[in-house]
Design a protein around this motif. Structure first.
Motif, PDB file in Angstrom:
ATOM      1  N   GLN A 107       5.804  10.924   0.168  1.00 20.76           N
ATOM      2  CA  GLN A 107       4.929   9.947  -0.470  1.00 20.76           C
ATOM      3  C   GLN A 107       5.615   8.595  -0.432  1.00 20.76           C
ATOM      4  OE1 GLN A 107       1.726  10.364  -1.929  1.00 20.76           O
ATOM      5  NE2 GLN A 107       1.821   8.123  -1.938  1.00 20.76           N
ATOM      6  N   MET A 108       4.956   7.614   0.159  1.00 26.08           N
ATOM      7  CA  MET A 108       5.541   6.283   0.317  1.00 26.08           C
ATOM      8  C   MET A 108       4.658   5.280  -0.419  1.00 26.08           C
ATOM      9  SD  MET A 108       6.558   6.453   4.347  1.00 26.08           S
ATOM     10  CE  MET A 108       4.843   6.423   4.892  1.00 26.08           C
ATOM     11  N   SER A 109       5.247   4.496  -1.274  1.00 27.13           N
ATOM     12  CA  SER A 109       4.507   3.500  -2.027  1.00 27.13           C
ATOM     13  C   SER A 109       5.186   2.145  -1.910  1.00 27.13           C
ATOM     14  CB  SER A 109       4.385   3.924  -3.489  1.00 27.13           C
ATOM     15  OG  SER A 109       5.664   4.054  -4.070  1.00 27.13           O
ATOM     16  N   SER A 110       4.465   1.113  -2.336  1.00 24.24           N
ATOM     17  CA  SER A 110       4.974  -0.266  -2.252  1.00 24.24           C
ATOM     18  C   SER A 110       5.546  -0.548  -0.874  1.00 24.24           C
ATOM     19  CB  SER A 110       6.038  -0.507  -3.337  1.00 24.24           C
ATOM     20  OG  SER A 110       5.501  -0.280  -4.613  1.00 24.24           O
ATOM     21  N   LEU A 111       4.790  -0.180   0.130  1.00 25.23           N
ATOM     22  CA  LEU A 111       5.288  -0.283   1.501  1.00 25.23           C
ATOM     23  C   LEU A 111       5.508  -1.727   1.910  1.00 25.23           C
ATOM     24  CD1 LEU A 111       3.188   2.568   3.072  1.00 25.23           C
ATOM     25  CD2 LEU A 111       5.674   2.394   3.165  1.00 25.23           C
ATOM     26  N   LYS A 112       6.532  -1.915   2.741  1.00 25.07           N
ATOM     27  CA  LYS A 112       6.919  -3.231   3.222  1.00 25.07           C
ATOM     28  C   LYS A 112       6.859  -3.243   4.749  1.00 25.07           C
ATOM     29  CE  LYS A 112      10.266  -3.526  -0.565  1.00 25.07           C
ATOM     30  NZ  LYS A 112      11.704  -3.724  -0.917  1.00 25.07           N
TER      31      LYS A 112
ATOM     32  N   GLY B  49       0.804  -1.212   0.000  1.00 23.60           N
ATOM     33  CA  GLY B  49       0.000   0.000   0.000  1.00 23.60           C
ATOM     34  C   GLY B  49       0.840   1.266   0.000  1.00 23.60           C
ATOM     35  N   SER B  50       0.142   2.388   0.099  1.00 23.53           N
ATOM     36  CA  SER B  50       0.796   3.696   0.059  1.00 23.53           C
ATOM     37  C   SER B  50       0.296   4.586   1.185  1.00 23.53           C
ATOM     38  CB  SER B  50       0.501   4.390  -1.285  1.00 23.53           C
ATOM     39  OG  SER B  50       0.992   3.644  -2.368  1.00 23.53           O
ATOM     40  N   LEU B  51       1.130   5.517   1.559  1.00 22.01           N
ATOM     41  CA  LEU B  51       0.766   6.558   2.511  1.00 22.01           C
ATOM     42  C   LEU B  51       1.477   7.836   2.109  1.00 22.01           C
ATOM     43  CD1 LEU B  51       1.050   4.932   6.083  1.00 22.01           C
ATOM     44  CD2 LEU B  51      -1.041   5.772   5.007  1.00 22.01           C
ATOM     45  N   ARG B  52       0.866   8.965   2.437  1.00 19.51           N
ATOM     46  CA  ARG B  52       1.547  10.247   2.272  1.00 19.51           C
ATOM     47  C   ARG B  52       1.618  10.941   3.620  1.00 19.51           C
ATOM     48  NH1 ARG B  52       0.318  15.741  -1.235  1.00 19.51           N
ATOM     49  NH2 ARG B  52      -1.269  16.052   0.369  1.00 19.51           N
ATOM     50  N   LEU B  53       2.827  11.177   4.054  1.00 16.14           N
ATOM     51  CA  LEU B  53       3.049  11.910   5.294  1.00 16.14           C
ATOM     52  C   LEU B  53       3.173  13.397   4.989  1.00 16.14           C
ATOM     53  CD1 LEU B  53       5.714   9.614   7.034  1.00 16.14           C
ATOM     54  CD2 LEU B  53       3.216   9.417   7.016  1.00 16.14           C
TER      55      LEU B  53
ATOM     56  N   VAL C 161       4.014   4.794  11.458  1.00 16.30           N
ATOM     57  CA  VAL C 161       3.640   4.062  10.249  1.00 16.30           C
ATOM     58  C   VAL C 161       3.810   2.587  10.543  1.00 16.30           C
ATOM     59  CG1 VAL C 161       4.247   3.560   7.853  1.00 16.30           C
ATOM     60  CG2 VAL C 161       4.243   5.923   8.671  1.00 16.30           C
ATOM     61  N   THR C 162       2.738   1.837  10.354  1.00 13.87           N
ATOM     62  CA  THR C 162       2.781   0.396  10.585  1.00 13.87           C
ATOM     63  C   THR C 162       2.323  -0.306   9.317  1.00 13.87           C
ATOM     64  OG1 THR C 162       2.282   0.702  12.935  1.00 13.87           O
ATOM     65  CG2 THR C 162       1.982  -1.503  12.025  1.00 13.87           C
ATOM     66  N   VAL C 163       3.169  -1.189   8.810  1.00 15.30           N
ATOM     67  CA  VAL C 163       2.864  -1.927   7.592  1.00 15.30           C
ATOM     68  C   VAL C 163       2.686  -3.391   7.958  1.00 15.30           C
ATOM     69  CG1 VAL C 163       3.598  -2.459   5.253  1.00 15.30           C
ATOM     70  CG2 VAL C 163       4.279  -0.291   6.297  1.00 15.30           C
ATOM     71  N   SER C 164       1.496  -3.900   7.703  1.00 18.73           N
ATOM     72  CA  SER C 164       1.196  -5.294   8.035  1.00 18.73           C
ATOM     73  C   SER C 164       1.473  -6.190   6.834  1.00 18.73           C
ATOM     74  CB  SER C 164      -0.258  -5.431   8.465  1.00 18.73           C
ATOM     75  OG  SER C 164      -1.121  -5.085   7.400  1.00 18.73           O
ATOM     76  N   SER C 165       1.865  -7.413   7.129  1.00 16.37           N
ATOM     77  CA  SER C 165       2.200  -8.364   6.048  1.00 16.37           C
ATOM     78  C   SER C 165       0.970  -9.151   5.606  1.00 16.37           C
ATOM     79  CB  SER C 165       3.282  -9.325   6.532  1.00 16.37           C
ATOM     80  OG  SER C 165       2.858  -9.994   7.687  1.00 16.37           O
TER      81      SER C 165
END
Length: 124
Positions: A82-87, A16-20, A120-124
């Protein structure tokens, strides 16, 4: 004196993506290069990206190039990430900061003002 307030963090699935956003007030925002750093649990704070005063130059840590994009709007006194393809390994508290001294944009010691951070928390 500069006050920085980050927003836009949250929980997102991998890919997913997020914009800080980081809203600045106080000292003239447009006179400062700005940076984003992050700190994961149990790890040291690390450089993410930086942008020059007039946006003509950007800096990224090599591992994030192509996935993260820093930008700024001096009219709004705001810097973005802008953060994309988050891991999942992107999970961290993200901080914005104003650069106050010369030298490398990559070193946190050259930044003098910090926001409170946004999780920012990225779930698998």
């Amino acid at each position: 004196q500069v006050q920085l307030v980050e927003s836009g963090g949250g929980l997102v699935q991998a890919g997913g993506s997020l914009r800080l956003s980081c809203a600045a007030s106080g000292r003239t925002f447009s006179n400062s290069a700005m940076g984003w750093f992050r700190q994961a649990p149990g790890k040291e704070r690390e450089f993410v990206a930086a942008i020059s005063r007039n946006s003509d130059t950007t800096y990224y840590t090599d591992s994030l190039k192509g996935r993260f994009t820093i930008s700024r709007d001096n009219a709004k006194n705001t810097v973005y990430l802008q953060m994309s393809s988050l891991k999942p390994e992107d999970t961290a508290v993200y901080y914005c900061s104003a650069k106050v001294s010369g030298g490398s944009h990559y070193y946190s010691s050259n930044y003098g003002y910090w926001g409170q951070g946004t999780q920012v928390t990225v779930s698998s």
